[in-house]
Design an enzyme around this catalytic site. Structure first.
Site, PDB file in Angstrom:
ATOM      1  N   ARG A  94      37.131  53.189  36.111  1.00  0.00           N
ATOM      2  CA  ARG A  94      36.704  52.014  37.005  1.00  0.00           C
ATOM      3  C   ARG A  94      36.374  52.555  38.373  1.00  0.00           C
ATOM      4  NH1 ARG A  94      39.911  51.838  41.827  1.00  0.00           N
ATOM      5  NH2 ARG A  94      41.958  51.283  41.094  1.00  0.00           N
ATOM      6  N   GLU A 108      40.176  42.404  43.648  1.00  0.00           N
ATOM      7  CA  GLU A 108      40.794  43.237  45.036  1.00  0.00           C
ATOM      8  C   GLU A 108      39.363  43.665  45.521  1.00  0.00           C
ATOM      9  OE1 GLU A 108      43.896  45.793  44.559  1.00  0.00           O
ATOM     10  OE2 GLU A 108      42.998  47.025  46.298  1.00  0.00           O
ATOM     11  N   ARG A 161      34.346  45.435  40.699  1.00  0.00           N
ATOM     12  CA  ARG A 161      35.185  46.604  39.879  1.00  0.00           C
ATOM     13  C   ARG A 161      34.594  46.815  38.545  1.00  0.00           C
ATOM     14  NH1 ARG A 161      40.814  47.997  41.265  1.00  0.00           N
ATOM     15  NH2 ARG A 161      40.751  47.740  43.491  1.00  0.00           N
ATOM     16  N   CYS A 164      41.622  48.186  49.922  1.00  0.00           N
ATOM     17  CA  CYS A 164      42.817  49.082  50.114  1.00  0.00           C
ATOM     18  C   CYS A 164      42.425  50.623  50.360  1.00  0.00           C
ATOM     19  CB  CYS A 164      43.627  48.956  48.750  1.00  0.00           C
ATOM     20  SG  CYS A 164      45.224  50.076  48.746  1.00  0.00           S
ATOM     21  N   THR A 182      43.798  52.947  49.352  1.00  0.00           N
ATOM     22  CA  THR A 182      44.060  54.040  48.498  1.00  0.00           C
ATOM     23  C   THR A 182      42.778  54.022  47.404  1.00  0.00           C
ATOM     24  OG1 THR A 182      44.902  52.296  47.174  1.00  0.00           O
ATOM     25  CG2 THR A 182      46.437  53.544  48.040  1.00  0.00           C
ATOM     26  N   ARG A 230      39.280  55.149  39.581  1.00  0.00           N
ATOM     27  CA  ARG A 230      40.474  55.568  38.591  1.00  0.00           C
ATOM     28  C   ARG A 230      40.126  55.749  37.231  1.00  0.00           C
ATOM     29  NH1 ARG A 230      45.500  53.881  36.474  1.00  0.00           N
ATOM     30  NH2 ARG A 230      44.752  51.838  35.822  1.00  0.00           N
ATOM     31  N   ARG A 277      51.280  54.683  35.730  1.00  0.00           N
ATOM     32  CA  ARG A 277      51.349  53.085  35.774  1.00  0.00           C
ATOM     33  C   ARG A 277      52.081  52.778  34.440  1.00  0.00           C
ATOM     34  NH1 ARG A 277      46.424  50.921  39.263  1.00  0.00           N
ATOM     35  NH2 ARG A 277      46.646  52.082  41.007  1.00  0.00           N
ATOM     36  N   GLU A 285      48.966  48.313  37.215  1.00  0.00           N
ATOM     37  CA  GLU A 285      49.725  48.601  38.115  1.00  0.00           C
ATOM     38  C   GLU A 285      50.993  47.758  38.431  1.00  0.00           C
ATOM     39  OE1 GLU A 285      47.920  47.912  41.962  1.00  0.00           O
ATOM     40  OE2 GLU A 285      48.733  49.869  42.911  1.00  0.00           O
TER      41      GLU A 285
HETATM   42  P1  ADP Z   1      42.893  49.009  38.392  1.00  0.00           P
HETATM   43  O1  ADP Z   1      42.549  49.858  37.203  1.00  0.00           O
HETATM   44  O2  ADP Z   1      41.689  47.958  38.501  1.00  0.00           O
HETATM   45  O3  ADP Z   1      43.451  49.706  39.626  1.00  0.00           O
HETATM   46  P2  ADP Z   1      45.140  48.069  37.046  1.00  0.00           P
HETATM   47  O4  ADP Z   1      45.953  49.416  37.155  1.00  0.00           O
HETATM   48  O5  ADP Z   1      46.108  46.852  37.239  1.00  0.00           O
HETATM   49  O6  ADP Z   1      43.994  47.934  37.889  1.00  0.00           O
HETATM   50  O7  ADP Z   1      44.577  47.945  35.461  1.00  0.00           O
HETATM   51  C1  ADP Z   1      43.803  46.943  35.133  1.00  0.00           C
HETATM   52  C2  ADP Z   1      43.892  46.781  33.601  1.00  0.00           C
HETATM   53  O8  ADP Z   1      43.393  47.789  32.943  1.00  0.00           O
HETATM   54  C3  ADP Z   1      45.195  46.670  33.089  1.00  0.00           C
HETATM   55  O9  ADP Z   1      45.237  45.471  32.022  1.00  0.00           O
HETATM   56  C4  ADP Z   1      45.489  47.764  32.341  1.00  0.00           C
HETATM   57  O10 ADP Z   1      46.512  47.771  31.282  1.00  0.00           O
HETATM   58  C5  ADP Z   1      43.964  48.378  31.794  1.00  0.00           C
HETATM   59  N1  ADP Z   1      43.929  49.738  31.691  1.00  0.00           N
HETATM   60  C6  ADP Z   1      44.240  50.721  32.639  1.00  0.00           C
HETATM   61  N2  ADP Z   1      43.944  51.863  31.969  1.00  0.00           N
HETATM   62  C7  ADP Z   1      43.687  51.695  30.860  1.00  0.00           C
HETATM   63  C8  ADP Z   1      43.266  52.425  29.603  1.00  0.00           C
HETATM   64  N3  ADP Z   1      43.221  53.664  29.726  1.00  0.00           N
HETATM   65  N4  ADP Z   1      43.073  51.772  28.376  1.00  0.00           N
HETATM   66  C9  ADP Z   1      43.278  50.570  28.421  1.00  0.00           C
HETATM   67  N5  ADP Z   1      43.710  49.518  29.317  1.00  0.00           N
HETATM   68  C10 ADP Z   1      43.859  50.320  30.502  1.00  0.00           C
HETATM   69  N1  ARG Z   2      49.572  46.817  48.322  1.00  0.00           N
HETATM   70  C1  ARG Z   2      50.228  47.344  47.129  1.00  0.00           C
HETATM   71  C2  ARG Z   2      51.327  48.393  47.476  1.00  0.00           C
HETATM   72  O1  ARG Z   2      51.337  48.667  48.619  1.00  0.00           O
HETATM   73  C3  ARG Z   2      49.285  48.152  46.363  1.00  0.00           C
HETATM   74  C4  ARG Z   2      48.912  49.503  46.828  1.00  0.00           C
HETATM   75  C5  ARG Z   2      47.766  50.350  45.808  1.00  0.00           C
HETATM   76  N2  ARG Z   2      47.308  49.413  45.071  1.00  0.00           N
HETATM   77  C6  ARG Z   2      46.118  48.635  44.803  1.00  0.00           C
HETATM   78  N3  ARG Z   2      45.953  47.912  43.702  1.00  0.00           N
HETATM   79  N4  ARG Z   2      45.364  48.695  46.077  1.00  0.00           N
HETATM   80  O2  ARG Z   2      52.111  48.786  46.960  1.00  0.00           O
END
Ligand code: ADP
Ligand code: ARG
Length: 327
Positions: free
Chosen positions: A99, A196, A200, A242, A244, A251, A280, A285
């Site tokens: 993403r 966020e 995305r 954010c 990060t 990501r 994660r 997250e």
């Molecule tokens: P972001 O990737 O946007 O930072 P999250 O870590 O919260 O946010 O992930 C968002 C969603 O994507 C969650 O439901 C997570 O389980 C799913 N996800 C992330 N990576 C994968 C993957 N490789 N395969 C399937 N689902 C994924």
């Molecule tokens: N604000 C949260 C923390 O400080 C998330 C930081 C990184 N993740 C994000 N989705 N921006 O733990």
């Protein structure tokens, strides 16, 4: 563990910033609210607009340096050519997802938009999405049934509701107005709207064909760029709420079964630090791993190109698979 915000917000820095306000009305108190209300934050700070990163740079700069590492300048290079080992044929890889975050120029970030601005952003994005050749459909959160929403979340396609970090950053105001998801029929290309970040942009599928996922992502980002202008700076790359996510805002992750490393977390974490990876849980997250399956992704995004982000993940995941197999 102390958040990076708390680490760098000395009395002196706070004193210097406390009376400043960006043109859209964002203050340092708004920026640090999420970190103060959530003491377990690892970062703890959000920007309200592009200007926040400049006006409040005495706090943002050291945080950015520590998270992404030292870097000279950021340069985007959105292409797949040169990716090595882009198809990991190993049945321990459950799925792949890449993403990027994007925000529109001319609007504050989601932390500081008004309700009507958020709706305007949603409409602009919807209009742009209508032109995509993948022929997906946009579903607004308001019009979605509770069952459909729960299923999309469970199947890893949609963002959750009520994230406490986003809540205290002002990112959940007026929920669910202005939020939604676009996806093609087989849900391999998706766009989250006004979570966020304003966008995305997501490509995902089962298995470990990372190159295929990356290629699809690049194709539709290029199409979207014909219709939308994304906030970008030479110093910080794509602007995100954010710190990060600055830079590529990318990501790249796999869901991967690592049952042996799961029992040896200190070794697991050591390898991840060495190869610039983040661990994660299975529901994204702040979630937990289930049945030895982890979400492994690139950690750094700024000062590296998109291909380097994906390559970090590919290289690191290969090492993890090898190490897990050696127990
Ligand atoms: P972001 O990737 O946007 O930072 P999250 O870590 O919260 O946010 O992930 C968002 C969603 O994507 C969650 O439901 C997570 O389980 C799913 N996800 C992330 N990576 C994968 C993957 N490789 N395969 C399937 N689902 C994924
Ligand atoms: N604000 C949260 C923390 O400080 C998330 C930081 C990184 N993740 C994000 N989705 N921006 O733990």
């Amino acid at each position: 563990m102390q958040s990076l915000m708390k680490k760098y917000l000395t009395d002196e820095v706070y004193g210097e910033l406390k009376n400043l306000k960006t043109k859209s009305g964002y203050t340092i108190d708004m920026a640090i609210n999420s970190g103060l209300k959530n003491p377990d934050s690892s970062i703890g700070i959000y920007a309200g607009d592009v200007e926040s990163y400049e006006l409040f740079k005495s706090i943002f700069d050291p945080i950015i340096q520590e998270y992404h590492g030292e870097y000279e300048a950021h340069k985007t290079a959105l292409h797949v050519e040169g990716l090595k080992g882009g198809n990991i044929e190993d049945d321990r890889i459950v799925s792949t997802r890449i993403r990027v975050g994007r925000n529109l120029t001319d609007f504050p970030l989601g932390t500081n938009v008004s309700k009507s601005q958020r709706l305007e952003v949603e409409n602009k994005i919807k209009d742009a999405l209508d032109n995509l050749t993948c022929q997906g459909k946009y579903y607004s959160l308001e019009s979605m049934s509770e069952n459909d929403r729960a299923k999309l979340i469970k199947d890893h396609f949609l963002f959750k509701e009520g994230d406490r970090f986003l809540e205290e950053a002002g990112l959940n105001r007026d929920w669910p107005s202005g939020r939604g998801i676009y996806h093609n029929e087989d849900k391999t290309f998706l766009v989250w709207v006004n979570e966020e970040d304003q966008l995305r942009i997501i490509s995902m599928q089962q298995g470990g064909n990372i190159k295929e996922v990356f290629t699809r992502l690049v194709l539709y980002i290029n199409e979207l760029e014909k219709y939308l202008e994304f906030a970008y700076s030479n110093k910080l790359g794509f602007i995100t709420s954010c710190p990060t996510n600055l830079g590529t805002a990318m990501r790249a992750s796999v869901h991967v079964k690592l049952p042996n490393l799961a029992k040896d977390m200190s070794k697991f974490e050591k390898i991840c630090n060495e190869y610039h990876l983040q661990i994660r849980g299975i529901h994204g997250e702040h979630s937990k791993s289930e049945e030895g399956i982890f979400d492994i992704s690139n950690k750094r995004r700024l000062g590296v190109s998109e291909i380097e982000c994906v390559q970090d993940m590919v290289n690191g995941v290969n090492i993890l698979l090898k190490e897990d197999g050696e127990y």
